[in-house]
Design a protein around this motif. Structure first.
Motif, PDB file in Angstrom:
ATOM      1  N   PRO A  73       0.863  -1.243   0.049  1.00 51.65           N
ATOM      2  CA  PRO A  73       0.108   0.093   0.099  1.00 51.65           C
ATOM      3  C   PRO A  73       0.874   1.435   0.094  1.00 51.65           C
ATOM      4  N   SER A  74       0.341   2.232  -0.481  1.00 49.00           N
ATOM      5  CA  SER A  74       1.064   3.679  -0.586  1.00 49.00           C
ATOM      6  C   SER A  74       0.566   4.550   0.380  1.00 49.00           C
ATOM      7  N   ILE A  75      -0.394   4.585   1.067  1.00 48.81           N
ATOM      8  CA  ILE A  75      -1.034   5.543   2.174  1.00 48.81           C
ATOM      9  C   ILE A  75      -1.041   4.692   3.390  1.00 48.81           C
ATOM     10  N   PRO A  76      -0.411   5.251   4.477  1.00 51.51           N
ATOM     11  CA  PRO A  76       0.492   6.362   4.132  1.00 51.51           C
ATOM     12  C   PRO A  76       1.717   6.199   4.266  1.00 51.51           C
ATOM     13  N   SER A  77       2.447   4.745   3.874  1.00 51.65           N
ATOM     14  CA  SER A  77       3.683   4.590   4.016  1.00 51.65           C
ATOM     15  C   SER A  77       4.619   5.224   3.380  1.00 51.65           C
ATOM     16  N   LEU A  78       4.271   5.655   2.142  1.00 56.25           N
ATOM     17  CA  LEU A  78       5.308   6.371   1.221  1.00 56.25           C
ATOM     18  C   LEU A  78       5.533   7.719   1.703  1.00 56.25           C
ATOM     19  N   ALA A  79       4.591   8.581   2.365  1.00 54.65           N
ATOM     20  CA  ALA A  79       4.734   9.854   2.816  1.00 54.65           C
ATOM     21  C   ALA A  79       5.653   9.598   4.187  1.00 54.65           C
ATOM     22  N   LEU A  80       5.208   8.636   4.679  1.00 54.62           N
ATOM     23  CA  LEU A  80       6.143   8.364   6.335  1.00 54.62           C
ATOM     24  C   LEU A  80       7.619   8.126   5.932  1.00 54.62           C
ATOM     25  N   VAL A  81       7.801   6.997   5.023  1.00 55.96           N
ATOM     26  CA  VAL A  81       9.242   7.063   4.881  1.00 55.96           C
ATOM     27  C   VAL A  81      10.014   8.187   4.191  1.00 55.96           C
ATOM     28  N   GLN A  82       9.170   9.036   3.675  1.00 55.38           N
ATOM     29  CA  GLN A  82      10.206  10.279   2.836  1.00 55.38           C
ATOM     30  C   GLN A  82      10.265  11.095   3.894  1.00 55.38           C
ATOM     31  N   LEU A  83       9.484  11.348   4.793  1.00 56.41           N
ATOM     32  CA  LEU A  83       9.469  12.232   6.026  1.00 56.41           C
ATOM     33  C   LEU A  83      10.684  11.637   7.140  1.00 56.41           C
ATOM     34  N   VAL A  84      10.656  10.211   7.358  1.00 53.82           N
ATOM     35  CA  VAL A  84      11.824   9.665   8.303  1.00 53.82           C
ATOM     36  C   VAL A  84      13.159   9.745   7.527  1.00 53.82           C
ATOM     37  N   GLY A  85      12.992   9.565   6.438  1.00 53.49           N
ATOM     38  CA  GLY A  85      14.365   9.561   5.537  1.00 53.49           C
ATOM     39  C   GLY A  85      15.024  11.128   5.576  1.00 53.49           C
ATOM     40  N   ARG A  86      14.074  12.235   5.516  1.00 58.21           N
ATOM     41  CA  ARG A  86      14.617  13.384   5.864  1.00 58.21           C
ATOM     42  C   ARG A  86      15.122  13.865   6.918  1.00 58.21           C
ATOM     43  N   ILE A  87      14.420  13.289   8.111  1.00 59.30           N
ATOM     44  CA  ILE A  87      14.730  13.378   9.712  1.00 59.30           C
ATOM     45  C   ILE A  87      15.828  12.844   9.842  1.00 59.30           C
ATOM     46  N   ARG A  88      16.179  11.453   9.338  1.00 59.92           N
ATOM     47  CA  ARG A  88      17.265  10.541  10.064  1.00 59.92           C
ATOM     48  C   ARG A  88      18.338  10.440   9.080  1.00 59.92           C
TER      49      ARG A  88
END
Length: 485
Positions: free
Chosen positions: A142-157
Protein backbone atom coordinates in the motif's frame (compact mmCIF):
# COMPACT_ATOMS: atom_id res chain seq x y z
CA UNK A 1 -9.66 33.96 41.70
CA UNK A 2 -12.96 32.04 41.65
CA UNK A 3 -13.59 28.49 40.58
CA UNK A 4 -15.16 29.72 37.34
CA UNK A 5 -11.92 31.53 36.44
CA UNK A 6 -9.95 28.31 36.99
CA UNK A 7 -12.33 26.44 34.69
CA UNK A 8 -11.74 29.05 31.98
CA UNK A 9 -8.01 28.39 32.16
CA UNK A 10 -8.31 24.57 31.79
CA UNK A 11 -8.32 24.60 27.93
CA UNK A 12 -5.31 26.92 27.95
CA UNK A 13 -3.47 24.69 30.41
CA UNK A 14 -4.29 21.64 28.32
CA UNK A 15 -3.07 23.33 25.15
CA UNK A 16 0.14 24.35 26.92
CA UNK A 17 0.81 20.80 28.06
CA UNK A 18 0.10 19.46 24.56
CA UNK A 19 2.45 22.04 23.04
CA UNK A 20 5.15 21.11 25.54
CA UNK A 21 4.86 17.41 24.77
CA UNK A 22 4.83 18.08 21.01
CA UNK A 23 7.89 20.33 21.29
CA UNK A 24 9.75 17.72 23.32
CA UNK A 25 8.91 15.04 20.78
CA UNK A 26 10.00 17.17 17.81
CA UNK A 27 13.23 18.06 19.61
CA UNK A 28 13.92 14.40 20.25
CA UNK A 29 13.39 13.27 16.66
CA UNK A 30 14.99 16.31 15.02
CA UNK A 31 17.91 16.89 17.38
CA UNK A 32 21.41 16.50 15.93
CA UNK A 33 22.45 12.87 15.93
CA UNK A 34 25.47 10.87 15.04
CA UNK A 35 25.69 9.78 11.44
CA UNK A 36 23.41 6.93 10.53
CA UNK A 37 24.60 3.44 11.36
CA UNK A 38 26.43 1.98 8.38
CA UNK A 39 25.43 -1.49 7.18
CA UNK A 40 21.94 -1.20 8.67
CA UNK A 41 18.46 -1.26 7.15
CA UNK A 42 14.84 -0.86 8.25
CA UNK A 43 12.22 -2.59 6.08
CA UNK A 44 8.60 -1.40 6.36
CA UNK A 45 5.77 -3.77 5.46
CA UNK A 46 2.35 -2.24 5.95
CA UNK A 47 0.74 -5.64 6.43
CA UNK A 48 1.38 -9.11 7.81
CA UNK A 49 5.15 -9.61 7.60
CA UNK A 50 4.77 -13.39 7.28
CA UNK A 51 2.59 -12.96 4.18
CA UNK A 52 5.16 -10.73 2.43
CA UNK A 53 7.69 -13.24 1.06
CA UNK A 54 9.58 -10.78 -1.14
CA UNK A 55 10.21 -8.43 1.78
CA UNK A 56 11.29 -11.33 4.00
CA UNK A 57 13.73 -12.38 1.27
CA UNK A 58 15.06 -8.80 1.14
CA UNK A 59 15.58 -8.91 4.91
CA UNK A 60 17.34 -12.26 4.66
CA UNK A 61 19.63 -11.01 1.89
CA UNK A 62 20.55 -7.85 3.82
CA UNK A 63 21.27 -9.83 6.99
CA UNK A 64 23.35 -12.45 5.19
CA UNK A 65 25.45 -9.62 3.76
CA UNK A 66 26.26 -8.19 7.17
CA UNK A 67 23.47 -5.63 7.62
CA UNK A 68 21.73 -5.09 10.96
CA UNK A 69 18.16 -5.57 9.81
CA UNK A 70 14.88 -4.39 11.34
CA UNK A 71 11.70 -5.53 9.60
CA UNK A 72 8.61 -3.57 10.64
CA UNK A 73 5.01 -4.66 10.12
CA UNK A 74 2.06 -6.45 11.65
CA UNK A 75 2.11 -9.77 13.46
CA UNK A 76 0.25 -12.67 11.86
CA UNK A 77 1.79 -15.53 9.93
CA UNK A 78 5.12 -16.95 11.04
CA UNK A 79 8.34 -15.69 9.52
CA UNK A 80 10.30 -18.08 7.34
CA UNK A 81 12.58 -20.34 9.42
CA UNK A 82 15.63 -19.12 7.47
CA UNK A 83 14.85 -15.53 8.51
CA UNK A 84 14.16 -16.37 12.14
CA UNK A 85 17.54 -18.08 12.50
CA UNK A 86 19.53 -15.01 11.48
CA UNK A 87 20.93 -13.16 14.52
CA UNK A 88 21.08 -9.77 12.77
CA UNK A 89 17.33 -9.69 12.07
CA UNK A 90 14.80 -8.21 14.48
CA UNK A 91 11.07 -8.14 13.75
CA UNK A 92 9.36 -5.06 15.18
CA UNK A 93 5.61 -5.58 15.24
CA UNK A 94 3.18 -2.69 14.98
CA UNK A 95 0.30 -2.73 17.51
CA UNK A 96 -3.24 -3.33 16.30
CA UNK A 97 -5.80 -0.55 16.90
CA UNK A 98 -7.75 -0.78 20.18
CA UNK A 99 -10.51 -3.40 20.08
CA UNK A 100 -13.16 -0.80 20.80
CA UNK A 101 -12.53 0.74 17.35
CA UNK A 102 -14.26 -2.28 15.77
CA UNK A 103 -17.54 -1.27 17.39
CA UNK A 104 -17.44 2.36 16.26
CA UNK A 105 -19.12 3.72 13.11
CA UNK A 106 -16.87 3.76 10.05
CA UNK A 107 -16.71 7.56 9.87
CA UNK A 108 -15.30 7.55 13.41
CA UNK A 109 -13.23 4.35 13.25
CA UNK A 110 -11.41 5.15 9.98
CA UNK A 111 -9.67 8.34 11.17
CA UNK A 112 -8.75 6.65 14.47
CA UNK A 113 -7.17 3.72 12.61
CA UNK A 114 -5.18 6.02 10.35
CA UNK A 115 -3.91 8.16 13.22
CA UNK A 116 -3.04 5.04 15.22
CA UNK A 117 -1.15 3.60 12.25
CA UNK A 118 0.79 6.79 11.57
CA UNK A 119 1.79 7.23 15.21
CA UNK A 120 2.79 3.55 15.53
CA UNK A 121 5.02 3.65 12.44
CA UNK A 122 6.69 6.92 13.42
CA UNK A 123 7.38 5.65 16.93
CA UNK A 124 9.15 2.57 15.58
CA UNK A 125 11.12 4.33 12.83
CA UNK A 126 12.03 7.42 14.86
CA UNK A 127 12.24 6.24 18.46
CA UNK A 128 12.41 2.47 18.95
CA UNK A 129 15.09 2.02 16.27
CA UNK A 130 17.62 4.15 18.12
CA UNK A 131 20.36 4.42 15.51
CA UNK A 132 19.28 5.86 12.16
CA UNK A 133 19.45 3.07 9.55
CA UNK A 134 21.54 3.58 6.45
CA UNK A 135 18.70 2.39 4.23
CA UNK A 136 14.92 2.53 4.62
CA UNK A 137 13.07 0.06 2.37
CA UNK A 138 9.30 0.28 1.87
CA UNK A 139 6.93 -2.04 0.05
CA UNK A 140 4.46 -0.46 -2.35
CA UNK A 141 1.51 -0.97 -2.33
CA UNK A 142 0.00 0.00 0.00
CA UNK A 143 1.01 3.61 -0.65
CA UNK A 144 -1.02 5.47 1.98
CA UNK A 145 0.43 6.49 4.39
CA UNK A 146 3.67 4.52 4.10
CA UNK A 147 5.27 6.38 1.16
CA UNK A 148 4.83 9.77 2.84
CA UNK A 149 6.05 8.47 6.20
CA UNK A 150 9.28 6.94 4.87
CA UNK A 151 10.05 10.15 2.96
CA UNK A 152 9.58 12.11 6.19
CA UNK A 153 11.69 9.70 8.26
CA UNK A 154 14.35 9.63 5.56
CA UNK A 155 14.70 13.42 5.72
CA UNK A 156 14.76 13.52 9.52
CA UNK A 157 17.23 10.68 10.01
CA UNK A 158 19.31 10.94 6.87
CA UNK A 159 18.39 7.44 5.68
CA UNK A 160 18.38 6.51 2.00
CA UNK A 161 14.87 5.56 0.90
CA UNK A 162 14.37 2.53 -1.36
CA UNK A 163 10.90 1.87 -2.80
CA UNK A 164 10.14 -1.70 -3.84
CA UNK A 165 7.41 -1.45 -6.48
CA UNK A 166 5.36 -4.67 -6.31
CA UNK A 167 2.37 -3.17 -8.08
CA UNK A 168 0.47 0.12 -8.34
CA UNK A 169 -1.78 0.82 -5.38
CA UNK A 170 -4.28 2.95 -7.27
CA UNK A 171 -4.87 0.11 -9.78
CA UNK A 172 -5.85 -2.24 -6.96
CA UNK A 173 -8.27 0.33 -5.55
CA UNK A 174 -9.74 0.78 -9.04
CA UNK A 175 -10.74 -2.90 -9.07
CA UNK A 176 -12.94 -2.26 -6.05
CA UNK A 177 -14.50 1.13 -6.74
CA UNK A 178 -13.96 1.74 -10.47
CA UNK A 179 -11.28 3.65 -12.37
CA UNK A 180 -13.21 6.95 -12.42
CA UNK A 181 -13.85 7.11 -8.68
CA UNK A 182 -12.38 10.28 -7.08
CA UNK A 183 -10.60 8.18 -4.44
CA UNK A 184 -8.65 6.47 -7.24
CA UNK A 185 -7.48 9.85 -8.58
CA UNK A 186 -6.46 10.96 -5.07
CA UNK A 187 -4.61 7.69 -4.47
CA UNK A 188 -2.79 7.96 -7.82
CA UNK A 189 -1.73 11.54 -7.04
CA UNK A 190 -0.44 10.48 -3.60
CA UNK A 191 1.45 7.50 -5.03
CA UNK A 192 3.05 9.56 -7.80
CA UNK A 193 3.92 12.50 -5.52
CA UNK A 194 5.58 10.56 -2.71
CA UNK A 195 6.98 7.78 -4.90
CA UNK A 196 8.53 10.12 -7.46
CA UNK A 197 11.94 10.48 -5.83
CA UNK A 198 14.02 7.97 -3.86
CA UNK A 199 17.61 6.82 -3.54
CA UNK A 200 16.62 3.69 -5.46
CA UNK A 201 13.58 2.07 -7.02
CA UNK A 202 13.25 -1.71 -7.26
CA UNK A 203 10.83 -3.26 -9.76
CA UNK A 204 9.46 -6.77 -10.19
CA UNK A 205 9.32 -6.43 -14.01
CA UNK A 206 10.93 -4.51 -16.84
CA UNK A 207 7.42 -3.50 -17.90
CA UNK A 208 6.77 -1.77 -14.56
CA UNK A 209 10.08 0.07 -14.69
CA UNK A 210 9.48 1.30 -18.22
CA UNK A 211 5.91 2.38 -17.42
CA UNK A 212 6.74 4.34 -14.26
CA UNK A 213 9.81 6.00 -15.75
CA UNK A 214 7.71 7.14 -18.71
CA UNK A 215 4.58 8.19 -16.78
CA UNK A 216 6.06 9.60 -13.55
CA UNK A 217 9.68 10.32 -14.50
CA UNK A 218 11.02 8.55 -11.41
CA UNK A 219 14.22 9.95 -9.94
CA UNK A 220 16.90 7.74 -8.41
CA UNK A 221 18.62 4.46 -9.21
CA UNK A 222 16.32 2.03 -11.05
CA UNK A 223 16.86 -1.72 -10.79
CA UNK A 224 14.69 -4.63 -11.94
CA UNK A 225 14.84 -7.52 -9.48
CA UNK A 226 12.89 -10.49 -10.72
CA UNK A 227 11.80 -12.71 -7.87
CA UNK A 228 13.80 -15.87 -7.30
CA UNK A 229 12.81 -18.91 -5.25
CA UNK A 230 14.60 -19.50 -1.94
CA UNK A 231 17.59 -21.80 -2.09
CA UNK A 232 15.94 -24.47 0.05
CA UNK A 233 12.98 -24.98 -2.34
CA UNK A 234 13.21 -28.31 -4.17
CA UNK A 235 11.22 -31.25 -5.47
CA UNK A 236 9.90 -33.21 -2.48
CA UNK A 237 11.01 -36.80 -2.01
CA UNK A 238 8.53 -39.55 -1.19
CA UNK A 239 9.78 -39.44 2.41
CA UNK A 240 9.14 -35.68 2.67
CA UNK A 241 5.71 -36.10 1.07
CA UNK A 242 4.91 -38.86 3.55
CA UNK A 243 5.92 -36.75 6.54
CA UNK A 244 3.95 -33.74 5.27
CA UNK A 245 0.69 -35.63 4.87
CA UNK A 246 1.19 -37.34 8.21
CA UNK A 247 1.55 -33.87 9.76
CA UNK A 248 -1.49 -32.34 8.08
CA UNK A 249 -3.61 -35.50 8.40
CA UNK A 250 -5.95 -33.81 10.94
CA UNK A 251 -6.54 -30.96 8.46
CA UNK A 252 -7.27 -33.43 5.66
CA UNK A 253 -9.58 -35.49 7.88
CA UNK A 254 -11.61 -32.42 8.81
CA UNK A 255 -12.48 -31.65 5.18
CA UNK A 256 -15.94 -32.66 4.03
CA UNK A 257 -16.30 -35.09 1.15
CA UNK A 258 -12.80 -36.59 1.29
CA UNK A 259 -13.44 -39.77 3.27
CA UNK A 260 -14.91 -41.63 0.26
CA UNK A 261 -12.69 -39.88 -2.29
CA UNK A 262 -9.16 -40.58 -1.08
CA UNK A 263 -7.66 -44.08 -0.96
CA UNK A 264 -7.76 -45.78 2.43
CA UNK A 265 -4.73 -45.19 4.59
CA UNK A 266 -3.44 -46.05 8.04
CA UNK A 267 -1.08 -43.75 9.89
CA UNK A 268 1.84 -43.85 10.37
CA UNK A 269 2.42 -46.45 7.65
CA UNK A 270 0.42 -44.78 4.88
CA UNK A 271 -1.13 -41.52 3.76
CA UNK A 272 -3.47 -40.78 0.83
CA UNK A 273 -0.37 -40.26 -1.34
CA UNK A 274 2.33 -42.53 0.09
CA UNK A 275 2.77 -45.86 1.82
CA UNK A 276 5.54 -47.95 3.27
CA UNK A 277 6.22 -51.46 2.03
CA UNK A 278 6.66 -53.94 4.80
CA UNK A 279 8.37 -57.34 4.66
CA UNK A 280 7.73 -60.18 7.02
CA UNK A 281 10.84 -61.40 8.81
CA UNK A 282 12.37 -64.73 7.80
CA UNK A 283 15.44 -64.18 9.99
CA UNK A 284 16.26 -65.99 13.20
CA UNK A 285 15.99 -63.96 16.43
CA UNK A 286 19.79 -63.77 16.70
CA UNK A 287 20.22 -62.41 13.19
CA UNK A 288 17.28 -60.03 13.64
CA UNK A 289 18.94 -58.50 16.70
CA UNK A 290 22.25 -58.18 14.82
CA UNK A 291 20.58 -56.49 11.86
CA UNK A 292 18.62 -54.18 14.18
CA UNK A 293 21.81 -53.08 15.94
CA UNK A 294 23.23 -51.90 12.61
CA UNK A 295 20.06 -50.06 11.58
CA UNK A 296 21.69 -46.66 12.05
CA UNK A 297 24.12 -47.53 9.26
CA UNK A 298 21.41 -48.65 6.86
CA UNK A 299 19.20 -46.65 4.52
CA UNK A 300 16.19 -48.57 5.87
CA UNK A 301 14.54 -48.41 9.25
CA UNK A 302 14.57 -51.73 11.13
CA UNK A 303 12.01 -52.55 13.80
CA UNK A 304 12.86 -55.71 15.70
CA UNK A 305 10.54 -57.56 18.08
CA UNK A 306 11.98 -59.10 21.22
CA UNK A 307 12.49 -62.83 20.52
CA UNK A 308 10.47 -63.93 23.55
CA UNK A 309 7.62 -61.49 23.06
CA UNK A 310 4.77 -62.95 21.01
CA UNK A 311 3.21 -60.69 18.40
CA UNK A 312 -0.11 -59.04 19.19
CA UNK A 313 -3.03 -61.27 18.28
CA UNK A 314 -4.22 -60.77 14.72
CA UNK A 315 -1.23 -58.65 13.65
CA UNK A 316 1.55 -59.90 11.34
CA UNK A 317 5.02 -59.91 12.80
CA UNK A 318 6.84 -57.41 10.57
CA UNK A 319 10.43 -56.64 11.38
CA UNK A 320 11.46 -54.53 8.41
CA UNK A 321 9.82 -51.29 7.19
CA UNK A 322 11.12 -49.81 3.99
CA UNK A 323 11.17 -46.12 3.07
CA UNK A 324 7.86 -44.61 1.89
CA UNK A 325 7.01 -44.65 -1.82
CA UNK A 326 4.27 -42.91 -3.79
CA UNK A 327 1.03 -44.86 -3.99
CA UNK A 328 -0.07 -45.96 -7.47
CA UNK A 329 -3.72 -45.31 -6.51
CA UNK A 330 -3.14 -41.74 -5.28
CA UNK A 331 -5.16 -38.89 -6.84
CA UNK A 332 -3.42 -36.29 -8.98
CA UNK A 333 -2.52 -33.32 -6.77
CA UNK A 334 -3.09 -29.77 -8.00
CA UNK A 335 -1.98 -26.77 -5.92
CA UNK A 336 -2.99 -23.15 -6.35
CA UNK A 337 -2.08 -20.30 -4.02
CA UNK A 338 -4.40 -17.30 -4.03
CA UNK A 339 -5.04 -14.12 -2.09
CA UNK A 340 -8.79 -14.48 -2.79
CA UNK A 341 -8.97 -10.97 -4.25
CA UNK A 342 -10.56 -9.60 -7.48
CA UNK A 343 -7.25 -9.70 -9.38
CA UNK A 344 -7.26 -13.51 -9.06
CA UNK A 345 -10.43 -14.92 -10.63
CA UNK A 346 -10.99 -18.19 -8.79
CA UNK A 347 -14.09 -18.88 -10.90
CA UNK A 348 -11.77 -19.82 -13.80
CA UNK A 349 -10.29 -22.71 -11.82
CA UNK A 350 -13.70 -23.71 -10.51
CA UNK A 351 -15.15 -23.85 -14.01
CA UNK A 352 -12.14 -25.82 -15.29
CA UNK A 353 -12.52 -28.37 -12.48
CA UNK A 354 -16.17 -28.80 -13.48
CA UNK A 355 -15.12 -29.44 -17.08
CA UNK A 356 -12.54 -31.99 -15.90
CA UNK A 357 -15.26 -33.76 -13.90
CA UNK A 358 -17.54 -33.90 -16.96
CA UNK A 359 -14.75 -35.22 -19.17
CA UNK A 360 -13.80 -37.91 -16.62
CA UNK A 361 -17.44 -39.08 -16.45
CA UNK A 362 -17.64 -39.14 -20.24
CA UNK A 363 -14.53 -41.33 -20.54
CA UNK A 364 -15.83 -43.63 -17.82
CA UNK A 365 -19.13 -44.05 -19.63
CA UNK A 366 -17.57 -44.72 -23.04
CA UNK A 367 -14.84 -47.03 -21.79
CA UNK A 368 -12.04 -44.70 -22.78
CA UNK A 369 -8.72 -44.34 -20.99
CA UNK A 370 -9.77 -43.02 -17.57
CA UNK A 371 -8.52 -39.78 -16.08
CA UNK A 372 -7.08 -39.90 -12.55
CA UNK A 373 -9.02 -38.48 -9.66
CA UNK A 374 -7.98 -34.89 -9.01
CA UNK A 375 -7.52 -33.23 -5.61
CA UNK A 376 -7.07 -29.44 -5.78
CA UNK A 377 -5.56 -27.83 -2.68
CA UNK A 378 -5.91 -24.05 -2.56
CA UNK A 379 -3.77 -22.16 -0.06
CA UNK A 380 -4.04 -18.57 1.10
CA UNK A 381 -6.37 -16.20 2.92
CA UNK A 382 -8.49 -13.36 1.63
CA UNK A 383 -11.87 -11.62 1.53
CA UNK A 384 -13.49 -13.79 -1.17
CA UNK A 385 -12.51 -17.17 0.27
CA UNK A 386 -15.80 -17.87 2.06
CA UNK A 387 -17.90 -17.08 -1.01
CA UNK A 388 -15.99 -19.36 -3.35
CA UNK A 389 -15.54 -22.25 -0.92
CA UNK A 390 -19.28 -22.29 -0.29
CA UNK A 391 -19.75 -22.58 -4.05
CA UNK A 392 -17.18 -25.40 -4.14
CA UNK A 393 -19.04 -27.24 -1.40
CA UNK A 394 -22.28 -27.06 -3.35
CA UNK A 395 -20.77 -28.20 -6.67
CA UNK A 396 -18.77 -31.15 -5.39
CA UNK A 397 -21.80 -32.78 -3.84
CA UNK A 398 -22.34 -34.25 -7.30
CA UNK A 399 -18.67 -34.61 -8.24
CA UNK A 400 -17.06 -38.04 -8.31
CA UNK A 401 -13.65 -37.39 -9.86
CA UNK A 402 -12.71 -34.01 -8.39
CA UNK A 403 -12.39 -32.47 -4.95
CA UNK A 404 -11.24 -28.98 -3.98
CA UNK A 405 -10.21 -27.96 -0.46
CA UNK A 406 -8.64 -24.89 1.13
CA UNK A 407 -5.75 -25.17 3.59
CA UNK A 408 -3.54 -22.69 5.44
CA UNK A 409 -0.09 -24.18 5.97
CA UNK A 410 2.88 -23.18 8.05
CA UNK A 411 5.63 -21.45 6.10
CA UNK A 412 7.94 -24.47 6.35
CA UNK A 413 5.26 -26.82 4.94
CA UNK A 414 4.28 -24.75 1.90
CA UNK A 415 7.35 -25.58 -0.26
CA UNK A 416 7.01 -29.27 0.64
CA UNK A 417 3.43 -29.24 -0.62
CA UNK A 418 4.50 -27.53 -3.85
CA UNK A 419 7.29 -30.06 -4.30
CA UNK A 420 4.88 -32.95 -3.74
CA UNK A 421 2.23 -31.73 -6.20
CA UNK A 422 1.74 -32.80 -9.82
CA UNK A 423 0.60 -29.43 -11.17
CA UNK A 424 0.54 -25.79 -10.06
CA UNK A 425 -2.05 -23.25 -11.22
CA UNK A 426 -1.65 -19.45 -11.10
CA UNK A 427 -4.79 -17.31 -11.45
CA UNK A 428 -2.96 -14.00 -11.00
CA UNK A 429 -4.02 -11.46 -13.60
CA UNK A 430 -2.45 -8.25 -12.17
CA UNK A 431 -4.53 -5.14 -11.55
CA UNK A 432 -1.91 -3.03 -13.36
CA UNK A 433 -0.72 -5.62 -15.87
CA UNK A 434 2.82 -4.81 -14.72
CA UNK A 435 3.67 -7.25 -11.90
CA UNK A 436 4.39 -10.98 -11.79
CA UNK A 437 3.02 -13.72 -9.51
CA UNK A 438 5.49 -14.74 -6.81
CA UNK A 439 3.64 -18.06 -6.53
CA UNK A 440 4.88 -19.11 -9.97
CA UNK A 441 8.47 -18.42 -8.92
CA UNK A 442 7.94 -20.65 -5.87
CA UNK A 443 6.47 -23.39 -8.06
CA UNK A 444 9.44 -23.26 -10.42
CA UNK A 445 11.76 -23.49 -7.42
CA UNK A 446 10.03 -26.71 -6.35
CA UNK A 447 10.18 -28.28 -9.81
CA UNK A 448 6.41 -28.07 -10.22
CA UNK A 449 4.87 -27.85 -13.73
CA UNK A 450 2.88 -24.62 -14.00
CA UNK A 451 -0.30 -23.49 -15.77
CA UNK A 452 -0.58 -19.69 -15.60
CA UNK A 453 -3.35 -17.28 -16.56
CA UNK A 454 -2.15 -15.02 -19.35
CA UNK A 455 -1.73 -11.25 -18.99
CA UNK A 456 0.42 -8.54 -20.57
CA UNK A 457 3.88 -9.10 -19.05
CA UNK A 458 3.64 -12.77 -18.02
CA UNK A 459 6.15 -13.71 -20.70
CA UNK A 460 8.90 -12.17 -18.55
CA UNK A 461 8.42 -15.24 -16.33
CA UNK A 462 6.48 -18.02 -18.09
CA UNK A 463 7.47 -19.06 -21.61
CA UNK A 464 4.57 -21.05 -23.09
CA UNK A 465 5.64 -24.57 -23.98
CA UNK A 466 9.13 -24.10 -22.52
CA UNK A 467 8.97 -23.69 -18.74
CA UNK A 468 5.18 -23.83 -18.40
CA UNK A 469 1.89 -23.42 -20.23
CA UNK A 470 -0.36 -20.36 -20.47
CA UNK A 471 -4.16 -20.32 -20.60
CA UNK A 472 -6.64 -17.56 -21.40
CA UNK A 473 -9.88 -19.06 -20.08
CA UNK A 474 -11.38 -22.01 -18.22
CA UNK A 475 -11.70 -24.24 -21.28
CA UNK A 476 -8.00 -23.95 -22.08
CA UNK A 477 -7.11 -24.70 -18.46
CA UNK A 478 -9.41 -27.75 -18.48
CA UNK A 479 -7.61 -29.06 -21.58
CA UNK A 480 -4.27 -28.60 -19.85
CA UNK A 481 -5.53 -30.42 -16.75
CA UNK A 482 -6.65 -33.33 -18.90
CA UNK A 483 -3.35 -33.40 -20.80
CA UNK A 484 -1.35 -33.44 -17.56
CA UNK A 485 -3.48 -36.28 -16.23
Amino acid sequence: MGSSDIVDFIPLIGFGLLLTVLTAFLWYVCKPRNHHSLRSVAILVLGDIGRSPRMMYHAQSFAENGFVTDIVGYRGSDLTPALERLPRVQARYLPEPPIIVKFLPFVVAAPIKIIHQVVSILLVLLVYIEKPPEFLVVQNPPSIPSLALVQLVGRIRGSKVIIDWHNLGYSILALKVGEKHPFVRIYKWFEATFGYSAYAHLFVTHAMRDHLVKEWDLQGHKVVLHDRPPRHFHRSSAQETHELFRKIQPLIASQKGLSDFLPKYSAPYSTPFTHTTREKSTLSPTISRAVASSALHSHRAIVSSQPNTPPAEGLPNYTEIRAPVLRPDRPALLVSSTSWTPDEDFSILLEALGMYESRARELEATGGSPLPKLLAIVTGKGPMKKKYMEEVGFLQRSWKWVRCISLWLEAEDYPTLLGAADLGVSLHSSSSGLDLPMKVVDMFGCGLPVCALNFSCLDELVKHGKNGVVFNDASELAEQLEASG
